[in-house]
Scaffold this motif. Structure first.
Motif, PDB file in Angstrom:
ATOM      1  N   GLY A   1      21.839  16.192  35.109  1.00  0.00           N
ATOM      2  CA  GLY A   1      20.668  16.960  35.386  1.00  0.00           C
ATOM      3  C   GLY A   1      19.968  16.615  36.572  1.00  0.00           C
ATOM      4  O   GLY A   1      20.493  15.762  37.468  1.00  0.00           O
ATOM      5  N   LEU A   2      18.576  17.128  36.939  1.00  0.00           N
ATOM      6  CA  LEU A   2      17.774  16.913  38.035  1.00  0.00           C
ATOM      7  C   LEU A   2      16.899  15.837  37.744  1.00  0.00           C
ATOM      8  O   LEU A   2      15.967  15.757  36.907  1.00  0.00           O
ATOM      9  CB  LEU A   2      17.019  18.167  38.205  1.00  0.00           C
ATOM     10  N   VAL A   3      16.672  14.761  38.623  1.00  0.00           N
ATOM     11  CA  VAL A   3      15.802  13.764  38.544  1.00  0.00           C
ATOM     12  C   VAL A   3      15.249  13.399  39.664  1.00  0.00           C
ATOM     13  O   VAL A   3      15.814  13.621  40.867  1.00  0.00           O
ATOM     14  CB  VAL A   3      16.578  12.542  37.748  1.00  0.00           C
ATOM     15  N   ARG A   4      13.924  12.742  39.896  1.00  0.00           N
ATOM     16  CA  ARG A   4      13.250  12.483  41.095  1.00  0.00           C
ATOM     17  C   ARG A   4      13.770  11.253  41.571  1.00  0.00           C
ATOM     18  O   ARG A   4      14.147  10.206  40.609  1.00  0.00           O
ATOM     19  CB  ARG A   4      11.881  12.514  40.836  1.00  0.00           C
ATOM     20  N   PRO A   5      13.619  10.906  42.787  1.00  0.00           N
ATOM     21  CA  PRO A   5      14.061   9.462  43.112  1.00  0.00           C
ATOM     22  C   PRO A   5      13.383   8.478  42.296  1.00  0.00           C
ATOM     23  O   PRO A   5      11.996   8.663  42.481  1.00  0.00           O
ATOM     24  CB  PRO A   5      13.900   9.552  44.919  1.00  0.00           C
ATOM     25  N   GLY A   6      13.973   7.452  42.201  1.00  0.00           N
ATOM     26  CA  GLY A   6      13.280   6.306  41.551  1.00  0.00           C
ATOM     27  C   GLY A   6      13.472   6.517  39.823  1.00  0.00           C
ATOM     28  O   GLY A   6      13.193   5.537  39.131  1.00  0.00           O
ATOM     29  N   GLY A   7      13.756   7.765  39.473  1.00  0.00           N
ATOM     30  CA  GLY A   7      13.811   8.059  37.939  1.00  0.00           C
ATOM     31  C   GLY A   7      15.408   7.554  37.572  1.00  0.00           C
ATOM     32  O   GLY A   7      15.987   6.929  37.962  1.00  0.00           O
ATOM     33  N   SER A   8      15.435   7.784  36.227  1.00  0.00           N
ATOM     34  CA  SER A   8      16.602   7.219  35.234  1.00  0.00           C
ATOM     35  C   SER A   8      17.317   8.276  34.720  1.00  0.00           C
ATOM     36  O   SER A   8      16.528   9.205  34.474  1.00  0.00           O
ATOM     37  CB  SER A   8      16.066   6.079  34.383  1.00  0.00           C
TER      38      SER A   8
ATOM     39  N   LEU B   1      17.156   5.648  40.757  1.00  0.00           N
ATOM     40  CA  LEU B   1      18.178   6.462  41.391  1.00  0.00           C
ATOM     41  C   LEU B   1      17.573   6.907  42.742  1.00  0.00           C
ATOM     42  O   LEU B   1      16.309   7.041  43.133  1.00  0.00           O
ATOM     43  CB  LEU B   1      18.245   7.935  40.319  1.00  0.00           C
ATOM     44  N   LYS B   2      18.618   7.299  43.693  1.00  0.00           N
ATOM     45  CA  LYS B   2      18.281   7.769  45.080  1.00  0.00           C
ATOM     46  C   LYS B   2      19.018   9.056  45.414  1.00  0.00           C
ATOM     47  O   LYS B   2      19.891   9.192  44.630  1.00  0.00           O
ATOM     48  CB  LYS B   2      19.057   6.547  45.877  1.00  0.00           C
ATOM     49  N   PRO B   3      18.487   9.636  46.148  1.00  0.00           N
ATOM     50  CA  PRO B   3      19.111  11.033  46.544  1.00  0.00           C
ATOM     51  C   PRO B   3      20.678  10.822  47.016  1.00  0.00           C
ATOM     52  O   PRO B   3      21.438  11.906  46.855  1.00  0.00           O
ATOM     53  CB  PRO B   3      18.400  11.356  48.111  1.00  0.00           C
ATOM     54  N   GLU B   4      20.998   9.839  47.420  1.00  0.00           N
ATOM     55  CA  GLU B   4      22.355   9.502  47.782  1.00  0.00           C
ATOM     56  C   GLU B   4      23.349   9.320  46.518  1.00  0.00           C
ATOM     57  O   GLU B   4      24.452   9.129  46.418  1.00  0.00           O
ATOM     58  CB  GLU B   4      22.691   8.406  48.560  1.00  0.00           C
ATOM     59  N   ASP B   5      22.764   9.090  45.386  1.00  0.00           N
ATOM     60  CA  ASP B   5      23.629   9.049  44.282  1.00  0.00           C
ATOM     61  C   ASP B   5      23.920  10.722  43.598  1.00  0.00           C
ATOM     62  O   ASP B   5      24.465  10.646  42.643  1.00  0.00           O
ATOM     63  CB  ASP B   5      22.496   8.459  42.958  1.00  0.00           C
ATOM     64  N   THR B   6      23.279  11.537  44.258  1.00  0.00           N
ATOM     65  CA  THR B   6      23.548  12.754  43.980  1.00  0.00           C
ATOM     66  C   THR B   6      25.304  13.109  44.197  1.00  0.00           C
ATOM     67  O   THR B   6      25.718  12.944  45.159  1.00  0.00           O
ATOM     68  CB  THR B   6      22.854  13.936  44.818  1.00  0.00           C
TER      69      THR B   6
ATOM     70  N   THR C   1      29.834  15.889  35.142  1.00  0.00           N
ATOM     71  CA  THR C   1      28.538  16.260  34.983  1.00  0.00           C
ATOM     72  C   THR C   1      27.694  16.280  36.197  1.00  0.00           C
ATOM     73  O   THR C   1      27.879  15.198  36.929  1.00  0.00           O
ATOM     74  CB  THR C   1      28.103  15.471  33.664  1.00  0.00           C
ATOM     75  N   GLN C   2      27.032  17.162  36.516  1.00  0.00           N
ATOM     76  CA  GLN C   2      26.150  16.937  37.833  1.00  0.00           C
ATOM     77  C   GLN C   2      25.063  16.321  37.715  1.00  0.00           C
ATOM     78  O   GLN C   2      24.193  16.398  36.764  1.00  0.00           O
ATOM     79  CB  GLN C   2      25.826  18.492  38.302  1.00  0.00           C
ATOM     80  N   VAL C   3      24.662  15.466  38.796  1.00  0.00           N
ATOM     81  CA  VAL C   3      23.589  14.650  38.693  1.00  0.00           C
ATOM     82  C   VAL C   3      23.073  14.887  40.011  1.00  0.00           C
ATOM     83  O   VAL C   3      23.689  14.885  41.153  1.00  0.00           O
ATOM     84  CB  VAL C   3      23.782  13.065  38.656  1.00  0.00           C
ATOM     85  N   THR C   4      21.864  15.354  40.213  1.00  0.00           N
ATOM     86  CA  THR C   4      21.082  15.739  41.500  1.00  0.00           C
ATOM     87  C   THR C   4      19.811  14.965  41.566  1.00  0.00           C
ATOM     88  O   THR C   4      18.790  15.237  40.478  1.00  0.00           O
ATOM     89  CB  THR C   4      20.740  17.219  41.438  1.00  0.00           C
ATOM     90  N   VAL C   5      19.447  14.071  42.483  1.00  0.00           N
ATOM     91  CA  VAL C   5      18.256  13.272  42.670  1.00  0.00           C
ATOM     92  C   VAL C   5      17.579  14.020  43.844  1.00  0.00           C
ATOM     93  O   VAL C   5      17.824  13.897  44.794  1.00  0.00           O
ATOM     94  CB  VAL C   5      18.718  11.582  43.012  1.00  0.00           C
ATOM     95  N   SER C   6      16.317  14.528  43.507  1.00  0.00           N
ATOM     96  CA  SER C   6      15.620  15.243  44.463  1.00  0.00           C
ATOM     97  C   SER C   6      14.306  15.101  44.330  1.00  0.00           C
ATOM     98  O   SER C   6      13.755  15.356  43.042  1.00  0.00           O
ATOM     99  CB  SER C   6      16.249  16.517  44.744  1.00  0.00           C
ATOM    100  N   SER C   7      13.478  15.118  45.195  1.00  0.00           N
ATOM    101  CA  SER C   7      11.887  15.336  44.985  1.00  0.00           C
ATOM    102  C   SER C   7      11.447  16.673  45.121  1.00  0.00           C
ATOM    103  O   SER C   7      10.372  17.177  44.817  1.00  0.00           O
ATOM    104  CB  SER C   7      10.950  14.529  46.012  1.00  0.00           C
TER     105      SER C   7
END
Length: 118
Positions: free
Chosen positions: A10-17, A86-91, A112-118
């Motif tokens: 899913g979508l998560v903010r930087p620093g999230g889990s 999590l970091k944006p580069e983990d997307t 499964t898609q992982v998106t790390v974005s603010s």
């Protein structure tokens, strides 16, 4: 029929889990090493983490070491990837993989898609 089904992306903010799960069926899960791979747009597929059949030996890519944890539950035929800080580069699209011996193709999930974005 062999199946590996990933979930939890899913979508998560930087620093999230985020915690990814992979449900396995159709093969002898308890004797199989399991791996998580990921592939970001325009990049090669990357081995993220691996765990031995009994769960006692685990390896990680340098880029995720200290942030990600792979685990498994052989009774439930499940493998997990806990992703922290999590970091944006983990997307990327994250794939569950069951490696096989030589001449036998690996088993793969659909991703499964992982998106790390603010």
């Amino acid at each position: 029929q062999v199946q590996l089904v990933e979930s939890g992306g899913g979508l998560v903010r930087p620093g999230g889990s985020l915690r990814l799960s992979c449900a396995a069926s159709g093969f002898t899960f308890s004797t199989n090493e399991m791996r998580w791979y990921r592939q970001a747009p325009g990049k090669e597929r990357e081995l993220v983490a691996s765990i031995s059949s009994g769960g006692g030996a685990r390896t990680y890519a340098d880029s995720v070491k200290g942030r990600f944890t792979i685990s498994r539950d052989n009774g439930k035929k499940m493998v997990y990837l806990q992703m922290n800080s999590l970091k944006p580069e983990d997307t990327a699209v994250y794939y569950c993989n069951a490696p096989r011996w030589s001449t036998v193709p690996d088993y793969w999930g659909q991703g499964t898609q992982v998106t790390v974005s603010s």
